[in-house]
Design a protein around this motif. Structure first.
Motif, mmCIF file in Angstrom:
data_model
loop_
_atom_site.group_PDB
_atom_site.id
_atom_site.type_symbol
_atom_site.label_atom_id
_atom_site.label_comp_id
_atom_site.label_asym_id
_atom_site.label_seq_id
_atom_site.Cartn_x
_atom_site.Cartn_y
_atom_site.Cartn_z
ATOM 1 N N PHE A 96 0.652 -1.007 -0.023
ATOM 2 C CA PHE A 96 -0.203 -0.209 -0.230
ATOM 3 C C PHE A 96 0.925 1.315 0.391
ATOM 4 O O PHE A 96 0.838 1.998 -0.923
ATOM 5 C CB PHE A 96 -0.995 0.408 0.681
ATOM 6 N N ILE A 97 1.870 1.366 0.768
ATOM 7 C CA ILE A 97 2.688 2.831 0.975
ATOM 8 C C ILE A 97 3.342 3.124 -0.301
ATOM 9 O O ILE A 97 3.479 3.516 -0.694
ATOM 10 C CB ILE A 97 3.551 2.574 2.199
ATOM 11 N N GLY A 98 4.064 1.693 -1.045
ATOM 12 C CA GLY A 98 4.793 2.052 -1.781
ATOM 13 C C GLY A 98 3.992 2.798 -3.018
ATOM 14 O O GLY A 98 4.319 3.185 -4.595
ATOM 15 N N SER A 99 2.751 1.508 -3.198
ATOM 16 C CA SER A 99 1.587 2.308 -4.704
ATOM 17 C C SER A 99 0.979 3.785 -4.105
ATOM 18 O O SER A 99 1.553 4.579 -5.341
ATOM 19 C CB SER A 99 0.620 0.983 -4.487
ATOM 20 N N PHE A 100 0.588 3.997 -2.919
ATOM 21 C CA PHE A 100 0.699 5.282 -2.321
ATOM 22 C C PHE A 100 1.224 6.773 -3.300
ATOM 23 O O PHE A 100 1.450 7.108 -4.202
ATOM 24 C CB PHE A 100 0.047 5.393 -0.819
ATOM 25 N N LEU A 101 2.833 6.192 -2.988
ATOM 26 C CA LEU A 101 3.996 7.077 -3.046
ATOM 27 C C LEU A 101 3.970 7.192 -4.385
ATOM 28 O O LEU A 101 4.455 8.784 -4.694
ATOM 29 C CB LEU A 101 4.973 6.517 -2.830
ATOM 30 N N ILE A 102 3.722 6.595 -5.213
ATOM 31 C CA ILE A 102 4.001 6.337 -7.251
ATOM 32 C C ILE A 102 2.511 7.375 -6.719
ATOM 33 O O ILE A 102 2.792 8.256 -8.062
ATOM 34 C CB ILE A 102 4.016 5.095 -7.960
ATOM 35 N N LEU A 103 1.490 6.933 -6.228
ATOM 36 C CA LEU A 103 0.468 8.358 -6.561
ATOM 37 C C LEU A 103 0.072 9.247 -5.996
ATOM 38 O O LEU A 103 0.232 10.108 -7.127
ATOM 39 C CB LEU A 103 -1.498 7.529 -5.837
#
Length: 201
Positions: A96-103
């Motif tokens: 979640f953190i990784g995909s959120f940071l990319i978003l």
């Protein structure tokens, strides 16, 4: 129609990736802790498609909240149960953190995910996948908070209190029905979407 197909494909790809990223590290960790396991059994953990649950995938696409197919651990000690349960939560949190940071900070990303005229198909697909990676990983984390015997919370309970674990096994059907209605009524998806929306502001 094109956008809808892209969204379905993105949900399928994201759901598959999250299921693998959730279960594969736990399976690897299990065999690190239990090195004396049969070599034939060890080879099974590298067949990544085994972690993709068909029913969980349907829920991922239709209700934005699914679940993966866990490797059927045969654990005798409480410590291993607890470690694998925590590892499952950590893997979902990191996804979640990784995909959120990319978003949120990715180059060329549209953090509000509103329609952009003339957006390239490849960019739209990428944004859809990242959005669904964030939503589904957060939803799956919430799903695993339910004390189902094979879920991460079930493993944590088994690691801390075998008596309580046997209790949730006896009530497994009731717990699963509550989870089922929480998913199909989009309660979990709404919570995940609200959290993600607040973080993206």
């Amino acid at each position: 129609m094109k956008t809808q197909l892209i969204r379905i494909a993105a949900a399928f790809i994201s759901g598959s990736l999250i299921m693998i990223l959730h279960e594969f590290p736990k399976a690897i960790l299990f065999y690190i802790i239990n090195p004396a396991k049969d070599k034939k059994d060890k080879n099974i953990i590298f067949k990544l498609h085994h972690y993709i649950d068909p029913i969980g995938m349907i829920f991922c696409i239709t209700s934005m909240a699914g679940f993966s197919k866990p490797y059927m651990y045969r654990i005798k000690d409480k410590k291993t149960n607890f470690i694998l349960g925590i590892a499952g939560f950590i893997s979902l949190a990191l996804t979640f953190i990784g995909s959120f940071l990319i978003l949120r900070f990715g180059i060329g990303m549209n953090p509000d995910f509103t329609y952009v005229e003339n957006i390239k198909t490849a960019d739209l697909i990428f944004q859809c996948i990242m959005l669904y990676m964030a939503l589904l990983s957060l939803s799956m984390l919430l799903v695993n908070l339910f004390p189902v015997s094979t879920f991460d919370m079930g493993l944590c309970i088994a690691g801390k209190s075998p008596n309580k674990f046997f209790s949730i096994i006896r009530n497994d059907y009731v717990i699963k029905m509550i989870l089922f209605f929480a998913v199909i009524l989009n309660i979990i998806a709404e919570i995940s979407a609200t959290i993600l929306s607040m973080l993206l502001r």
